[in-house]
Design an enzyme around this catalytic site. Structure first.
Site, PDB file in Angstrom:
ATOM      1  N   CYS A 115       0.843  -1.197   0.000  1.00  0.00           N
ATOM      2  CA  CYS A 115       0.000   0.000   0.000  1.00  0.00           C
ATOM      3  C   CYS A 115       0.880   1.248   0.000  1.00  0.00           C
ATOM      4  O   CYS A 115       2.091   1.180   0.170  1.00  0.00           O
ATOM      5  CB  CYS A 115      -0.915   0.013   1.226  1.00  0.00           C
ATOM      6  SG  CYS A 115      -0.012   0.025   2.788  1.00  0.00           S
ATOM      7  N   CYS A 153       2.950   1.762   3.121  1.00  0.00           N
ATOM      8  CA  CYS A 153       4.203   0.988   3.169  1.00  0.00           C
ATOM      9  C   CYS A 153       5.327   1.763   2.496  1.00  0.00           C
ATOM     10  O   CYS A 153       6.454   1.821   2.997  1.00  0.00           O
ATOM     11  CB  CYS A 153       4.019  -0.358   2.456  1.00  0.00           C
ATOM     12  SG  CYS A 153       2.725  -1.390   3.135  1.00  0.00           S
ATOM     13  N   CYS A 177      32.919 -23.047  -1.629  1.00  0.00           N
ATOM     14  CA  CYS A 177      31.488 -23.208  -1.379  1.00  0.00           C
ATOM     15  C   CYS A 177      30.800 -21.852  -1.449  1.00  0.00           C
ATOM     16  O   CYS A 177      31.450 -20.808  -1.525  1.00  0.00           O
ATOM     17  CB  CYS A 177      31.240 -23.844  -0.021  1.00  0.00           C
ATOM     18  SG  CYS A 177      31.816 -22.815   1.340  1.00  0.00           S
ATOM     19  N   CYS A 184      31.818 -19.210   1.079  1.00  0.00           N
ATOM     20  CA  CYS A 184      33.054 -18.479   0.748  1.00  0.00           C
ATOM     21  C   CYS A 184      32.729 -17.268  -0.124  1.00  0.00           C
ATOM     22  O   CYS A 184      33.270 -16.175   0.066  1.00  0.00           O
ATOM     23  CB  CYS A 184      34.034 -19.391   0.009  1.00  0.00           C
ATOM     24  SG  CYS A 184      34.459 -20.902   0.877  1.00  0.00           S
ATOM     25  N   ASP A 197       4.318 -24.348 -31.263  1.00  0.00           N
ATOM     26  CA  ASP A 197       3.893 -23.500 -32.366  1.00  0.00           C
ATOM     27  C   ASP A 197       4.150 -24.289 -33.653  1.00  0.00           C
ATOM     28  O   ASP A 197       5.067 -25.124 -33.688  1.00  0.00           O
ATOM     29  CB  ASP A 197       4.704 -22.205 -32.371  1.00  0.00           C
ATOM     30  CG  ASP A 197       4.428 -21.352 -33.594  1.00  0.00           C
ATOM     31  OD1 ASP A 197       3.254 -21.083 -33.872  1.00  0.00           O
ATOM     32  OD2 ASP A 197       5.409 -20.991 -34.285  1.00  0.00           O
TER      33      ASP A 197
END
Length: 852
Positions: free
Chosen positions: A88, A91, A166, A169, A548
């Protein structure tokens, strides 16, 4: 004072630092110059900025304020953000008011209607990443858009990062770099090991900052050179440290078995700890500083804890095993990334160019649109372009995945990174190297690999709460039995360390991204671009596919399918006569007839005349010849009754019929149609075998033509004579019945229907930037057989991800039980943790292989 003046003064007030030293209270005041104290906290962190000496502007006795910054009107940035979660107008107002109070922010404007926010701020005090985080604290999600207004000399740099093991990191590195002065935005792509950073400092400073966290940054040019002159694995400093730590640990263990004294053993174990655990501890230290408790931090605590209770051998073993595991994991992750980095080497760095009548070798960066390249047999093509002279076959496997070289003639398009098989070609450059199809593919693949699949989002969210919970649990195991129940401290402290190590979520966190990276790399090598892990996973759950017709199931252009001759005239004569007239026409059907007559000697014509809606006429050898539809010949007075069977048969097949004849007799008939692709039928069969339950065809063509093709392909449902909005409505109906529906089209004309479907797939998009951008999945060639391959790859990827997650969790549960049973120890916990990480990585790498 006006509202605008009040807002301006408030903005200036927010830029004033709050020095905690009383000596500065009289010096840091009012308006310009705004002085920034480099040692005093702003938002609980020191201001790090480029500073200039303001002699006499501050109290000479205050050393902390001897350096200052004087921002000016150009030292500001305006960035736009998209905001999710605005329900809204209130907000928007709340967010605007809240962010306006943040230090360094000059002005905030939130547009509730568009869901966008414009922020003007001082880059030496705050950055876009901090604004995003602040927005998040208000309950909304902000995403930085690409239209940042730059007023402070910012530039964008891209680096290749080595040593990322990972996702944690990557997050840690991102957070570390975002805190550096002059850095505007940071993005670390773990999958591609690539750093993109917008900053006002030097590349060397960024590379040094990366090195501080324990990783190595190289510019893309350095990476290419490094890849071409790849050093042996044993020259890597981290590998050398691992080997040295292992040798010292082995010597220490042997001496321990032989009964050596502690005075000799303990220094050796400590040395093994330091050498093997240095890089881990360094990364763990930065994790602690940024409050991101990754596996490096957990392992560092475990090693130090083992040393604290006198378990020297176990501490050294943990340091070595973790270093060894990291080395193997880095190697395996680099192997998965090589599939994309290898694309960088496909396009040559220079090309032979013809300029001003002279041939010269130029770097691709110096070649401009309109230059003519000379490509000899066996050479790779350096830039996208159009063939202007020469005939050859070009191997386009790197772009389209086609295994057979494609013949190239004058006017045909060629792509950077493809190989000229035979025959010299002169190619006019149509795109600079940065905009080539190969560069676009690389960019899209890297973007796709960085996007998180649903399973990865779940794992990352889980790990976010799991790691702190493990720290609390391990701490509780260490001290609560001792504090509350009077148990011996050392055994429970040791069990806590084992729990800390075994509970590290490394294998779980890496289980999904390594699989996604491998699968997307596999698909890109096979001429299929998958735009993200979410689309890759969703393809396995697709139940219905809508095609298509024109240009997808068919070639998309009319072709001559049948020639029938009458009255003792040969079929070739009918074709020559028709083509001699039609070469003067601009009608698409005329082009099909002329193309069919390629290589034949046409006859001279005169008095050509187009008959709108019916056909054309012209004089050949003094006789007027007509070509057109049956209505034209009925108007000429012909009775077509004797030809009714042929006419009806062609119409039922959806073919367009043209009759050729003079005023007194009919010479023959030519049927033209948009023909099926050679592999359309096989592709439909393969899709059914892959588990697709319903196949539909959507077309704007008339029902009779579409019905003929649908019957030929055994399509389940035919929807004909559809407008674009009708196709969207049809897709929505299919979604109600089958939940997950894919739409395959050309990527442009079918964009609305593709957007409405679960997955939008464009085919034959090599060289089409628009189609590459709009589709969720793009088939670079016109090979519909790739669809079944994508579904199989998706199913295998989802299966391997489930295997990895299940295996990671199972290992954790088993070793947790062993820990409380008193069986597990530290080095076994490290083997379990790193071993499971390496196993899930290797399992994910299976997706790099060919999928059957």
């Amino acid at each position: 004072m006006t509202l605008k003046e009040q807002k301006s003064e408030q903005s200036l007030d927010k830029l004033k630092p709050t020095c905690q030293d009383s000596c500065c209270s009289d010096s840091i005041t009012n308006l310009q110059p705004i002085l920034s104290c480099t040692c005093c906290p702003i938002d609980d962190s020191p201001v790090v900025s480029a500073t200039t000496k303001q002699s006499g502007s501050l109290d000479d006795n205050c050393n902390c304020c001897s350096e200052t910054t004087t921002p000016n009107d150009t030292d500001i940035i305006t960035s736009d953000f998209s905001i999710d979660g605005l329900d809204c107008g209130d907000c928007a107002a709340k967010l605007e008011k809240g962010l306006s109070k943040q230090k360094g922010i000059i002005e905030v404007t939130v547009n509730f209607a568009t869901g966008k926010m414009k922020v003007t701020y001082h880059p030496s005090i705050t950055q876009s990443a901090i604004i995003v985080k602040a927005t998040d604290s208000f309950g909304y999600k902000a995403t930085l858009m690409n239209n940042t207004s730059k007023h402070s000399g910012l530039h964008k740099s891209t680096f290749q990062i080595s040593g990322l093991d990972c996702g944690d990191c990557a997050s840690k590195l991102e957070k570390h770099l975002a805190a550096i002065a002059g850095v505007h935005s940071v993005n670390v792509n773990f999958a591609a090991a690539k750093l993109t950073i917008e900053h006002a400092t030097t590349d060397a400073a960024i590379m040094q900052a990366v090195a501080q966290v324990g990783y190595k940054a190289e510019t893309l040019q350095q990476t290419i050179a490094h890849t071409k002159s790849q050093a042996a694995w044993w020259t890597n400093p981290k590998t050398q440290a691992t080997v040295a730590s292992g040798i010292i640990l082995a010597i220490s263990t042997i001496l321990d078995w032989l009964g050596a004294r502690d005075a000799l053993l303990i220094p050796l174990y400590i040395l093994a700890m330091i050498i093997g655990g240095y890089n881990t501890a360094k990364s763990g230290f930065y994790s602690l500083r940024s409050l991101t408790f990754d596996m490096n931090f957990l392992m560092t605590v475990a090693v130090l804890g083992a040393a604290a209770i006198g378990e020297w051998s176990e501490g050294a073993t943990v340091a070595f095993l973790f270093s060894f595991g990291n080395t193997l994991q880095t190697y395996t992750m680099d192997k998965t990334r090589q599939s994309i980095r290898a694309l960088m080497e496909l396009a040559p760095a220079e090309a032979l160019v013809q300029r001003n009548g002279q041939e010269q070798k130029l770097a691709v960066e110096e070649i401009v649109i309109g230059d003519v390249m000379i490509v000899k047999p066996g050479e790779r093509i350096a830039m996208d372009g159009i063939v202007r002279n020469g005939i050859s076959a070009v191997n386009q496997a790197t772009i389209t995945g086609e295994s057979i070289p494609v013949e190239k003639n004058i006017g045909d398009q060629v792509y950077a990174g493809t190989v000229n098989e035979h025959g010299a070609l002169e190619i006019e450059v149509t795109k600079i190297s940065a905009d080539s199809t190969l560069a676009k593919i690389m960019h899209l693949v890297e973007e796709a690999q960085s996007q998180k699949a649903p399973s990865q989002q779940f794992v990352d969210t889980f790990a976010k709460y799991y790691t702190p919970a493990v720290l609390v649990a391990a701490g509780s195991v260490m001290v609560l039995p001792w504090l509350l129940f009077g148990q011996s401290f050392a055994p429970w402290f040791y069990k806590g360390l084992v729990l800390l190590v075994i509970s590290c979520p490394c294998a779980l966190v890496i289980s999904t991204p390594v699989s996604i990276v491998s699968a997307i790399g596999n698909s890109s090598r096979n001429g299929v671009l998958i735009k993200g892990g979410a689309y890759l996973e969703q393809m396995s759950s697709i139940k219905a596919i809508a095609f298509d017709k024109t240009g997808t199931l068919t070639h998309g252009r009319p072709q001559v399918t049948d020639i029938i001759a009458f009255n003792s005239i040969k079929e070739q004569e009918v074709l020559i006569t028709a083509a001699s007239i039609e070469k003067w026409s601009e009608h698409p059907l005329a082009a099909a007839i002329v193309a069919k007559s390629s290589g034949l000697a046409l006859q001279p014509v005169s008095n050509f005349k187009a008959l709108v809606g019916r056909g054309a006429q012209a004089d050949i050898h003094g006789q007027t010849i007509f070509i057109g539809n049956p209505r034209l010949f009925e108007e000429l007075g012909f009775d077509l009754g004797e030809y009714e069977n042929q006419i009806t048969d062609f119409q039922q097949q959806g073919k367009t019929l043209m009759i050729v004849g003079a005023q007194d007799r009919i010479h023959g008939m030519i049927a033209v149609a948009d023909t099926l692709r050679e592999n359309s039928k096989d592709a439909i069969i393969a899709l059914r075998a892959a588990g697709i339950k319903h196949i539909a065809m959507l077309t704007g063509d008339n029902h009779k033509v579409a019905s003929s093709i649908a019957q030929n392909l055994t399509i389940d449902t035919l929807y004909s004579e559809l407008l674009p909005e009708d196709k969207v409505a049809t897709i929505k109906e299919l979604l109600k019945s089958y939940e997950k529906v894919a739409m395959i089209g050309d990527g442009v004309n079918d964009a609305p229907a593709m957007a409405a479907s679960t997955i939008g797939i464009a085919m034959g998009v090599a060289g089409s930037d628009t189609a590459l951008e709009t589709a969720d999945i793009a088939l670079m060639s016109d090979d519909l057989g790739k669809l079944a391959y994508v579904i199989k790859l998706s199913s295998k990827t989802v299966s391997i991800i489930k295997q990895n997650i299940g295996f990671s969790i199972l290992i954790k549960i088993i070793f947790l039980l062993l820990t409380f049973a008193g069986v597990a120890n530290l080095w076994l916990a490290v083997i379990a943790d790193m071993g499971s990480s390496i196993l899930v990585t290797l399992n994910g790498m299976r997706l790099m292989r060919k999928v059957n």
